[in-house]
Enzyme design. Structure first.
Site, PDB file in Angstrom:
ATOM      1  N   GLU A  82       0.819  -1.216   0.000  1.00 21.14           N
ATOM      2  CA  GLU A  82       0.000   0.000   0.000  1.00 21.14           C
ATOM      3  C   GLU A  82       0.850   1.262   0.000  1.00 21.14           C
ATOM      4  OE1 GLU A  82      -2.428  -0.360   3.471  1.00 21.14           O
ATOM      5  OE2 GLU A  82      -3.576  -2.040   2.647  1.00 21.14           O
ATOM      6  N   VAL A  83       1.985   1.210   0.675  1.00 23.69           N
ATOM      7  CA  VAL A  83       2.856   2.387   0.766  1.00 23.69           C
ATOM      8  C   VAL A  83       4.143   2.077  -0.001  1.00 23.69           C
ATOM      9  CG1 VAL A  83       4.116   3.926   2.302  1.00 23.69           C
ATOM     10  CG2 VAL A  83       1.877   3.030   3.004  1.00 23.69           C
TER      11      VAL A  83
ATOM     12  N   HIS B  95       9.250  -1.326   3.408  1.00 25.36           N
ATOM     13  CA  HIS B  95       9.203  -1.414   4.865  1.00 25.36           C
ATOM     14  C   HIS B  95       9.070  -2.870   5.266  1.00 25.36           C
ATOM     15  CE1 HIS B  95       5.286  -0.588   3.071  1.00 25.36           C
ATOM     16  NE2 HIS B  95       4.771  -1.417   3.969  1.00 25.36           N
ATOM     17  N   MET B  96       9.696  -3.186   6.377  1.00 23.84           N
ATOM     18  CA  MET B  96       9.586  -4.512   6.968  1.00 23.84           C
ATOM     19  C   MET B  96       8.549  -4.427   8.078  1.00 23.84           C
ATOM     20  SD  MET B  96      12.605  -6.519   8.954  1.00 23.84           S
ATOM     21  CE  MET B  96      13.490  -7.179   7.550  1.00 23.84           C
TER      22      MET B  96
HETATM   23  P1  AMP Z   1       1.939  -2.371   3.082  1.00 24.30           P
HETATM   24  O1  AMP Z   1       0.572  -2.896   2.760  1.00 24.30           O
HETATM   25  O2  AMP Z   1       2.957  -3.465   3.250  1.00 24.30           O
HETATM   26  O3  AMP Z   1       2.376  -1.276   2.136  1.00 24.30           O
HETATM   27  O4  AMP Z   1       1.807  -1.758   4.541  1.00 24.30           O
HETATM   28  C1  AMP Z   1       1.590  -0.396   4.770  1.00 24.30           C
HETATM   29  C2  AMP Z   1       1.362  -0.271   6.266  1.00 24.30           C
HETATM   30  O5  AMP Z   1       1.547   1.091   6.618  1.00 24.30           O
HETATM   31  C3  AMP Z   1      -0.045  -0.666   6.715  1.00 24.30           C
HETATM   32  O6  AMP Z   1       0.037  -1.712   7.669  1.00 24.30           O
HETATM   33  C4  AMP Z   1      -0.601   0.632   7.306  1.00 24.30           C
HETATM   34  O7  AMP Z   1      -1.427   0.400   8.426  1.00 24.30           O
HETATM   35  C5  AMP Z   1       0.669   1.387   7.668  1.00 24.30           C
HETATM   36  N1  AMP Z   1       0.557   2.842   7.717  1.00 24.30           N
HETATM   37  C6  AMP Z   1       0.034   3.659   6.770  1.00 24.30           C
HETATM   38  N2  AMP Z   1       0.139   4.949   7.159  1.00 24.30           N
HETATM   39  C7  AMP Z   1       0.756   4.933   8.371  1.00 24.30           C
HETATM   40  C8  AMP Z   1       1.149   5.943   9.290  1.00 24.30           C
HETATM   41  N3  AMP Z   1       0.928   7.247   9.053  1.00 24.30           N
HETATM   42  N4  AMP Z   1       1.746   5.573  10.454  1.00 24.30           N
HETATM   43  C9  AMP Z   1       1.964   4.257  10.710  1.00 24.30           C
HETATM   44  N5  AMP Z   1       1.630   3.268   9.880  1.00 24.30           N
HETATM   45  C10 AMP Z   1       1.020   3.589   8.734  1.00 24.30           C
END
Ligand code: AMP
Length: 119
Positions: A96-97, A101-102
């Site tokens: 999603e981001v 990230h781990m």
């Molecule tokens: P991924 O699906 O591996 O890209 O995981 C992205 C993660 O980032 C998800 O578990 C979200 O809950 C987390 N996330 C998104 N925005 C934030 C934020 N501002 N602070 C902390 N975690 C976040």
């Protein structure tokens, strides 16, 4: 140039996050939507959008993700029971981001690696 995400702002401390560790290479903070009692994201300070963008230049920072994961697991008291480290890539991986990230997830038995909940 890759587009920055919210994680760059967290790394620069421009927006609030529950940062549990930071050094010159990586930053670790609690996931805003935790999937387990411990759910911490460990990210390289440099923007790498996906695992597909990793090069040899990133090896020091990416190696640090693991040493910091082990340290945080000890600090959280979940090292002996165990935990899971996850890194998602692109659509099928559920990323999603787009700043790699781990995920460090633990504090309960997590069940099979691939379940309908994605962990
Ligand atoms: P991924 O699906 O591996 O890209 O995981 C992205 C993660 O980032 C998800 O578990 C979200 O809950 C987390 N996330 C998104 N925005 C934030 C934020 N501002 N602070 C902390 N975690 C976040």
């Amino acid at each position: 140039m890759a587009e920055e995400t919210i994680f760059s702002k967290i790394i620069r401390r421009e927006i609030p996050a529950d940062v549990v560790y930071q050094d010159e290479l990586v930053t670790a903070f609690r996931d805003i939507s935790p999937q387990a009692p411990t759910h911490i994201l460990i990210v390289p300070n440099v923007l790498i959008p996906t695992v597909n963008d990793v090069t040899a230049d990133h090896e020091q920072a990416l190696g640090r993700l693991f040493t910091v994961a082990a340290k945080i697991a000890r600090d959280e008291g979940i090292d002996e029971d165990g935990y899971r480290l996850i890194m998602n890539c692109n659509r099928h991986g559920g990323q999603e981001v787009y700043h790699i990230h781990m995920h460090l997830v633990g504090g309960r038995a997590l069940g099979p690696m691939l379940s309908h909940k994605g962990l």
